[in-house]
Design an enzyme around this catalytic site. Structure first.
Site, PDB file in Angstrom:
ATOM      1  N   PHE A 185       0.773  -1.221  -0.089  1.00 11.06           N
ATOM      2  CA  PHE A 185      -0.070   0.021  -0.037  1.00 11.06           C
ATOM      3  C   PHE A 185       0.744   1.139  -0.042  1.00 11.06           C
ATOM      4  O   PHE A 185       0.496   2.220  -0.477  1.00 11.06           O
ATOM      5  CB  PHE A 185      -0.889   0.108   1.297  1.00 11.06           C
ATOM      6  N   LYS A 186       2.294   1.163   0.451  1.00 15.59           N
ATOM      7  CA  LYS A 186       2.853   2.371   0.250  1.00 15.59           C
ATOM      8  C   LYS A 186       3.177   2.984  -1.212  1.00 15.59           C
ATOM      9  O   LYS A 186       3.424   4.174  -1.203  1.00 15.59           O
ATOM     10  CB  LYS A 186       4.308   2.085   0.949  1.00 15.59           C
ATOM     11  N   ASP A 187       2.641   2.228  -2.007  1.00  9.25           N
ATOM     12  CA  ASP A 187       2.800   2.810  -3.510  1.00  9.25           C
ATOM     13  C   ASP A 187       1.625   3.928  -3.612  1.00  9.25           C
ATOM     14  O   ASP A 187       1.840   4.905  -4.237  1.00  9.25           O
ATOM     15  CB  ASP A 187       2.431   1.839  -4.358  1.00  9.25           C
TER      16      ASP A 187
ATOM     17  N   LEU B 285       3.766   6.923  -2.053  1.00  9.29           N
ATOM     18  CA  LEU B 285       4.939   6.829  -2.534  1.00  9.29           C
ATOM     19  C   LEU B 285       4.968   7.006  -4.203  1.00  9.29           C
ATOM     20  O   LEU B 285       6.208   7.453  -4.552  1.00  9.29           O
ATOM     21  CB  LEU B 285       6.250   6.067  -2.058  1.00  9.29           C
TER      22      LEU B 285
END
Ligand SMILES: *Cc1c(COP(=O)(O)O)cnc(C)c1O
Length: 501
Positions: free
Chosen positions: A115-117, A120
């Site tokens: 989920f960091k995409d 980011l």
């Protein structure tokens, strides 16, 4: 709207400045001067829109110094370049597994399958636009210490972004095989991933020392280089995360699962408290949210805080099958404490206590106010695997370990409270990032299998497509080969930036 520290009012920044600087000068976190109160009409206006259009609407409420066109460009470069799964038209998809009691918000259809995409991919665009807007001529070097997921998501987000370079340090032998391959095969002219001989703490202290080394920073400045960070306390990482809560709600209305105005709960697998805090901002803005369930693993410092009002990091640290939640200092909680009290002096007192003694306690009124919105529970590894097993058996839906923690937290919460409000499980990683644990959970053997054989086996068992970014690792060239001692990280920075001119 302006941004100032959670710990005092000395600075007033635009959002572009807050995003470029990351952390306030007094060590606090940047918070907006107000949270826009938009109510239901704002939610209604999301219906029928693409994810990108929804993102523009939310961002424009907080990043008031960016023009409409700038935000549109940032959002499109982040989400609309073909690096999210083609099938996931909405980028953050709400799935309704068959016979399952909870819808699942899948946030892992980005290029690195975590989920960091979601944040980011967008933060680098916001940063590079901020540089242009503010007439900054320096080159920015993003330094990251990573224990796995953040490093790859940051490399992928910043790759080939003009005027910015990124250097990621990770512990040699201290990340999973998949995580190593994800970083070591990284492409892009402005990126470097360097292994250090040491553990994650060595990498992190090394990066912190570089940030606070005045002489070294002056030397870089003389060469037209300034350091910045991409970690989850940057406002530019938080604000993109608010979007998907609105988007999920609009999707549920569109799918006929709720009526506009119905309350929902979200259960969020939590580490640094960024993801769940974004849901709180959405609630304050007018999204009909009843409860936010803070789901933790055996590192249950947040469960204890949300139950007793005492935050105490003096406790054993456990390595779990949910490594992205193996954390004892949840930095973004500081922002919640500010919004709950509006009292910067008190927040500063608590944070000073945390730095000095590793603990602080909030007063009963503050705790009660927090508990009006937040519930909490934690799940051990065995129960996490049992949850993956049961959900797969009943619904043929494969949860990753982190998402299973959130799933189980809702079951525990319902049992305790009887609250039957529609609850969305926030899913933060593809099961293909944690092949061994997931396979074991569903009862398939892993003996003698390497990561790629495990991918194949999970595919056989589940029928779920293997994300492109993970299957292509089999054949990708290793490009990032640097290994240094943890005492040599400054030299690595200098050498990398020489090659960036
Ligand atoms: C980072 C991460 C989390 C925790 O998110 P926070 O915003 O730090 O609370 C949960 N799951 C996965 C897979 C992650 O990568």
């Amino acid at each position: 709207m302006y941004y100032s520290s959670t710990r005092g009012d000395a600075e007033k920044k635009t959002s572009a400045e807050a995003i470029l600087e990351g952390l306030a000068a007094d060590g606090g976190l940047f918070v907006p001067s107000e949270i826009p109160q938009l109510g239901l009409p704002f939610v209604e206006a999301m219906l029928g829109l693409s994810y990108e259009e929804r993102a523009e609407k939310v961002l424009s409420k907080f990043l008031t110094d960016y023009t409409e066109q700038e935000l549109k460009d940032c959002v499109n470069r982040a989400y609309n370049r073909g690096n999210f799964d083609a099938a996931a038209k909405k980028r953050a998809e709400v799935k309704l597994p068959e016979d399952a009691p909870f819808p699942v918000l899948e946030l892992w259809h980005g290029p690195t399958s975590a989920f960091k995409d979601m944040a980011l991919q967008l933060l680098p665009q916001l940063m590079s636009t901020a540089l242009r807007k503010n007439g900054v001529k320096d080159r920015v070097l993003i330094l990251v210490a990573t224990s796995g997921d953040t490093g790859k998501a940051a490399l992928e987000g910043f790759r080939d972004v003009p005027q910015i370079s990124i250097l990621v340090f990770y512990p040699e032998g201290g990340v999973s095989r998949i995580q190593y391959l994800q970083m070591a095969t990284q492409e892009g002219g402005n990126v470097n991933a360097t292994a250090i001989r040491g553990n994650f703490d060595d990498a992190q202290s090394g990066v912190k020392e570089i940030f606070s080394d005045k002489a070294f920073n002056e030397k870089l400045a003389a060469d037209g280089i300034r350091l910045s960070s991409a970690n989850s306390i940057n406002w530019g990482r938080l604000v993109p995360q608010i979007v998907y809560y609105f988007s999920a709600y609009a999707d549920l209305v569109e799918k006929g699962r709720i009526k506009m105005g119905d309350a929902v709960n979200f259960s969020v697998p939590t580490g640094n408290f960024g993801d769940i805090l974004a849901a709180y901002y959405a609630k304050c803005m007018g999204l009909p949210v009843h409860k936010l369930i803070c789901a933790s693993n055996a590192n249950n410092v947040l469960t204890e805080f949300l139950t007793t009002g005492t935050y105490d990091r003096n406790r054993p640290f456990y390595k779990t099958i949910t490594p992205s939640m193996d954390i004892l200092i949840s930095s973004n909680l500081e922002r919640l404490l500010y919004h709950m009290t509006g009292d910067k002096a008190r927040v500063k007192g608590w944070m000073d206590g945390l730095a000095r003694t590793g603990r602080y306690s909030v007063d009963p009124e503050t705790l009660a106010k927090i508990r009006d919105t937040f519930a909490a529970s934690w799940t051990g590894d065995d129960q996490t695997k049992a949850t993956i097993h049961d959900v797969f058996a009943r619904s043929h839906y494969v949860l990753d370990t982190h998402s299973a923690v959130a799933w189980h937290a809702v079951e525990a919460y319902r049992e305790e409270t009887g609250d039957e409000t529609m609850t969305v499980v926030v899913s933060t990683a593809s099961p293909y990032k944690f092949n061994a644990s997931v396979l074991e959970a569903v009862g398939a053997g892993t003996e003698g299998l390497d990561e790629f054989a495990m991918q194949d086996k999970l595919h056989e068992v589940s029928g779920l497509a293997i994300p492109r970014g993970l299957s292509s690792l089999r054949t990708k060239e290793i490009r990032q080969k640097d290994v240094v001692d943890s005492a040599e990280m400054r030299e690595a920075v200098t050498a990398f930036m020489k090659k960036q001119d």
